[in-house]
Design an enzyme around this catalytic site. Structure first.
Site: not given
Length: 491
Positions: A154, A277-279
């Protein structure tokens, strides 16, 4: 070269047989303030949001790690954490789920607050400028002993601080950020969003990405030709095994540097895309760690991200306790008790249904994907009489008791419930799951259960089946084999 067979620091060995995962990246603390807006403020044309309820959850790399842990995977998170209130709040959210290896943080942990009215975001507020500024011996040891690594960057220093160690054994997945470093050469799969891929590809080699010059039409960011060109260029520039450009509701485009593969989303589903997006990255990393091919991992990640959005995205996550594949085994024979326990803890109940006669890889893939959507999975199974009415004489091949026993043995299945009718509507009315899952060979119009789920606020979701797998084909092949080996006498 580091020893990839060394002991894994994340809780030793995996509880569920899944490969442990080390997540490296920048954690955030996410907060949702959800209320109602029925009027505008008298001093400005802005909505007045009232009766706000607050929900705090992991964000950034912490969300990716949290989702992997909810999948039943042992997780170690290497991230910048300090002694500020937001850092302490995040640690409380994570401590039951994973091992956290902190990196020194300059400044306060970044926080992201969304204000939502009637479920729709109306404002976002960011604060906290903390950055991870150096590696530690503990963090390097965690990486060098890892069997699989996900970098969830990030742009706040964690990937930069550990870049040299990450290069020793390139990660399985690198989810990049325009303000962060390029993935280390040899990374197996890089997962930028379409707009990120455009910025990365437009930047001169060896330099940072250019700043956004203004909003672009969505069609440009999502254009398949542009995404394909960008992905191919980035495979070569980053010397990555593959690049998967995520395209939101359109799925993902996977490139190894030549003709790309489009992996479409399994359905036109709408919901909160926060955290998708994290999933995607957490699912892809987990599947690659467990031995999946890159294409299989991307297909699974698209399905998981689509279902995640349909179920409410990150905003629907609740803290219900550690994800342990065996935790609900005591309820395997009591689906109603399981549902009551999960619902009382604020969890998400997922149900899937079918005959499951001659269980095959298509069934298993569907059930594994369904389990990742929520906190438990109840499988609704047709009785023998119900199968016979639906499939004809000679079916089921496997009697009910054996089908139930095999399903209960699957790690992803929390409980099994049996129904005798032609459709599971009565049983679903009793269980009232939050999500109902069927294979992607159905159309929504073919599912009478969809309207029933909507009556209590539930969601019907279609997930893709593995092509070419079906009980009918398996039974026919087995019958043909018996006929050949017995010379036509199949007694």
């Amino acid at each position: 070269m580091a020893d990839r067979t060394a002991p894994v620091p994340a809780h030793g060995t995996a509880r569920t047989g899944r490969t442990p995962l080390v997540v490296v990246g920048d954690a955030l603390l996410d907060r949702d303030l959800t209320g109602c807006a029925e009027r505008l403020a008298p001093d400005a044309p802005v909505p007045v949001v009232t009766d706000c309820a607050e929900r705090v959850r992991p964000g950034g790399a912490a969300l990716a790690a949290y989702l992997a842990a909810r999948d039943g995977r042992d997780v170690t998170l290497v991230t910048g954490l300090g002694d500020d209130p937001a850092g302490h709040a995040l640690r409380r959210l994570l401590d039951d789920w994973m091992e956290v290896v902190p990196l020194p943080l300059t400044g306060d942990l970044p926080e992201k607050t969304r204000v939502l009215a009637q479920g729709q975001p109306v404002l976002r507020m960011d604060r906290g400028s903390g950055r991870a500024h150096e590696a530690t011996g503990e963090a390097r040891r965690a990486l060098r002993s890892a069997r699989a690594v996900l970098v969830a960057d990030y742009g706040r220093g964690a990937a930069d601080a550990l870049r040299d160690t990450l290069a020793e054994n390139p990660p399985a997945v690198w989810d990049p950020h325009p303000r962060g470093p390029a993935p280390v050469p040899g990374t197996r799969l890089v997962t930028p969003a379409a707009r990120e891929a455009r910025r990365f590809a437009a930047a001169p080699a060896g330099r940072g990405t250019p700043p956004e010059t203004g909003p672009r039409p969505p069609s440009r960011a999502g254009d398949l030709r542009t995404a394909a060109q960008d992905a191919a260029a980035l495979v070569r520039r980053w010397r990555a095994g593959a690049v998967a450009v995520t395209l939101g509701a359109r799925g993902a485009l996977l490139s190894y540097g030549d003709c790309p593969l489009l992996v479409p989303a399994p359905g036109e589903l709408h919901g909160d895309s926060c955290g998708a997006g994290d999933r995607f990255a957490a699912t892809a990393a987990g599947l690659l760690a467990d031995g999946a091919l890159t294409g299989e991992a991307v297909e699974g990640a698209v399905a998981a991200a689509t279902a995640f959005v349909a179920a409410g995205g990150a905003g629907a996550l609740t803290r219900t306790g550690p994800a342990d594949g065996h935790a609900d085994r005591e309820d395997a024979h009591d689906p109603y008790g399981l549902v009551a326990r999960v619902r009382a803890g604020g969890g998400t109940v997922v149900a899937a249904g079918g005959c499951f006669d001659l269980l095959h890889a298509g069934h298993v893939g569907l059930l594994q994907a369904a389990r990742r959507i929520g906190d438990c999975l109840v499988v609704c199974v047709n009785s023998d009489a119900s199968v016979r009415r639906r499939k004809g004489d000679g079916r089921p091949v496997t009697p009910l008791a054996d089908r139930v026993r095999v399903l209960r043995a699957l790690e992803c299945v929390s409980a099994v419930a049996v129904f005798d009718e032609d459709t599971p509507e009565r049983l679903l009315g009793d269980l009232r799951p939050d999500v109902w899952v069927k294979g992607g060979d159905y159309a929504r119009g073919d599912l009478p259960e969809a309207a029933l789920l909507e009556s209590w606020g539930g969601q019907t979701v279609l997930l893709p089946y593995l092509d070419g797998r079906s009980t009918t084909r398996l039974a026919a092949r087995a019958a043909a084999t018996v006929k050949v080996t017995t010379g036509g006498d199949a007694r």
